[in-house]
Design a protein around this motif. Structure first.
Motif, short mmCIF file in Angstrom:
data_model
loop_
_atom_site.label_atom_id
_atom_site.label_comp_id
_atom_site.label_asym_id
_atom_site.label_seq_id
_atom_site.Cartn_x
_atom_site.Cartn_y
_atom_site.Cartn_z
N SER A 1 0.80 -1.12 -0.29
CA SER A 1 0.04 -0.08 -0.11
C SER A 1 1.00 1.20 -0.02
O SER A 1 0.37 2.02 -0.54
CB SER A 1 -0.98 -0.05 1.19
N ASP A 2 2.05 1.08 0.60
CA ASP A 2 3.01 2.50 0.63
C ASP A 2 4.08 2.40 -0.35
O ASP A 2 4.85 3.32 -0.34
CB ASP A 2 3.58 2.61 2.15
N THR B 1 3.39 1.12 -6.56
CA THR B 1 2.39 2.00 -7.29
C THR B 1 1.23 1.29 -7.43
O THR B 1 -0.12 1.95 -7.27
CB THR B 1 3.04 2.64 -8.40
N SER B 2 0.94 0.34 -8.11
CA SER B 2 -0.22 -0.49 -8.52
C SER B 2 0.01 -1.90 -8.22
O SER B 2 1.13 -2.65 -8.76
CB SER B 2 -0.99 -0.18 -9.79
N ASP C 1 -15.09 2.58 -1.99
CA ASP C 1 -13.84 2.36 -2.49
C ASP C 1 -13.62 1.59 -3.91
O ASP C 1 -12.48 1.60 -4.02
CB ASP C 1 -12.90 1.97 -1.26
N SER D 1 -9.78 -0.58 -7.24
CA SER D 1 -10.08 0.28 -6.15
C SER D 1 -9.94 1.85 -6.89
O SER D 1 -9.39 2.03 -7.93
CB SER D 1 -8.93 0.34 -5.14
N ASN D 2 -10.73 2.55 -6.18
CA ASN D 2 -11.00 4.03 -6.85
C ASN D 2 -9.57 4.97 -6.85
O ASN D 2 -9.55 5.74 -7.72
CB ASN D 2 -11.75 5.03 -5.99
N ASP D 3 -8.38 4.30 -6.13
CA ASP D 3 -7.26 5.18 -6.36
C ASP D 3 -6.15 4.08 -7.17
O ASP D 3 -5.08 4.65 -7.32
CB ASP D 3 -6.60 5.27 -4.79
N ALA D 4 -6.81 3.12 -7.68
CA ALA D 4 -5.96 2.40 -8.69
C ALA D 4 -5.10 1.64 -8.15
O ALA D 4 -4.05 1.02 -8.89
CB ALA D 4 -5.68 2.99 -10.08
N LYS D 5 -4.84 1.60 -6.66
CA LYS D 5 -3.71 0.85 -5.84
C LYS D 5 -3.91 -0.65 -5.97
O LYS D 5 -2.66 -1.26 -6.10
CB LYS D 5 -3.54 1.44 -4.61
N TYR E 1 -1.46 2.47 -15.40
CA TYR E 1 -1.49 2.35 -13.78
C TYR E 1 -0.14 2.05 -13.25
O TYR E 1 -0.11 2.46 -11.83
CB TYR E 1 -2.43 1.37 -13.30
N GLN F 1 2.06 6.33 -13.64
CA GLN F 1 1.57 6.86 -12.14
C GLN F 1 3.19 6.99 -11.57
O GLN F 1 3.20 7.69 -10.59
CB GLN F 1 0.68 5.80 -11.76
#
Length: 302
Positions: free
Chosen positions: A132-133, A136-137, A207, A224-228, A292, A296
């Motif tokens: 998650s941190d 990027t995806s 989400d 996911s909406n943040d594409a992660k 993605y 990004q």
């Protein structure tokens, strides 16, 4: 453009025979461009087959991609040699202080188990939290998708009356989303699983976006909406003969199983099934890498 893998990896020779552009490390170091660094957590038992399937798809883009393979330390695979694991795989302790442009978490034939009963569940959740941190995806496949939906979004899997097994039609909900750009409105994809997730649970999660459902009205592509996190509940990476191999394996074990639907020509198990999902497999992986990951990810991770 090529994928960059060890020239000793067995899949490398097969990829070259298929005219997939593979570059060894020595040549890659002489190019003055920033390659993408992709980590693959391979949870499948027959790891060499999965390596070839994924590398074939990752090697069909105009991007140079460095590939690293990750295995779980808390589980010892019985279907691959120790030599192969020691030479081509690493464990989380050796990568957790690095950052990666993309991560792929494969499926695993353990869906009959509750997530907490999987012997590497704690290790897997640590990797997913780290991603998650530090990634990027992340692209999650089949059981890996169900694991991500449960861990990140609290969506449970449930057992189905019988195995979803075969080639199914799928529909796209929004063709303007970059992940499915270029997809036909109706396309085919393989499934091989005994569990499912609730379409309503996905649609009701603020989400998540449901991008594709199967003809069984089951979720297939979820983002996911943040594409992660991108979750694919089937196996677009499968070869034409993979379901046939699974079918014959189960029959040999005495498992009661139906012939894969929409798969063998005329339902004749002696005929070779055609691959009618290959183009969308390449397109999905290409879109993921381009939109993605490449578009990004920072040029230099801080």
């Amino acid at each position: 453009m090529p994928i960059n893998v060890s020239k000793e990896l067995p899949a490398s020779d097969s990829l070259k025979l298929e005219k997939i552009f593979v570059m060894d490390e020595d040549r890659a170091r002489t190019q003055d461009i920033r390659p993408l660094n992709i980590l693959i957590l391979n949870l499948m038992p027959e790891k060499e087959k999965t390596e070839l399937q994924l590398l074939r798809l990752l090697g069909n883009t105009p991007l140079q991609v460095n590939i690293s393979f990750l295995r779980t330390k808390s589980h010892r695979s019985k279907h691959v040699s120790r030599h192969h694991l020691e030479n081509f795989y690493t464990t989380f302790e050796h990568v957790k202080n690095r950052r990666y442009d993309g991560l792929i978490i494969t499926g695993a034939p353990i869906e009959h188990l509750d997530f907490q009963d999987v012997n590497y569940w704690n290790e897997l959740t640590e990797i997913m939290d780290w991603a998650s941190d530090n990634v990027t995806s992340t692209l999650h496949i089949c059981w890996g998708a169900q694991a991500a939906l449960y861990h990140h979004y609290g969506i449970e899997k449930f057992a189905m009356p019988k195995k979803s097994f075969g080639i199914f039609k799928h529909q796209i909900s929004d063709p303007t989303v970059k992940l499915v750009r270029g997809f036909d409105e109706i396309f085919h994809a393989p499934h091989s699983r005994y569990t499912n997730i609730s379409k309503e649970a996905v649609e009701n999660n603020a989400d998540l976006t449901l991008l594709s459902v199967s003809e069984e009205d089951a979720p297939f592509i979820i983002m996911s909406n943040d594409a992660k996190n991108i979750m694919i509940t089937g196996h677009l990476e499968y070869d034409a003969t993979t379901l046939a191999e699974e079918y014959r394996r189960d029959i040999g074990r005495g498992v009661e199983i139906d012939i894969p639907v929409n798969y063998f020509p005329d339902n004749d198990v002696n005929q070779r099934p055609p691959n009618i999902w290959r183009s969308h497999s390449h397109l999905l992986f290409s879109n993921w890498l381009n939109y993605y990951v490449y578009q990004q990810t920072p040029f230099e991770w801080e």
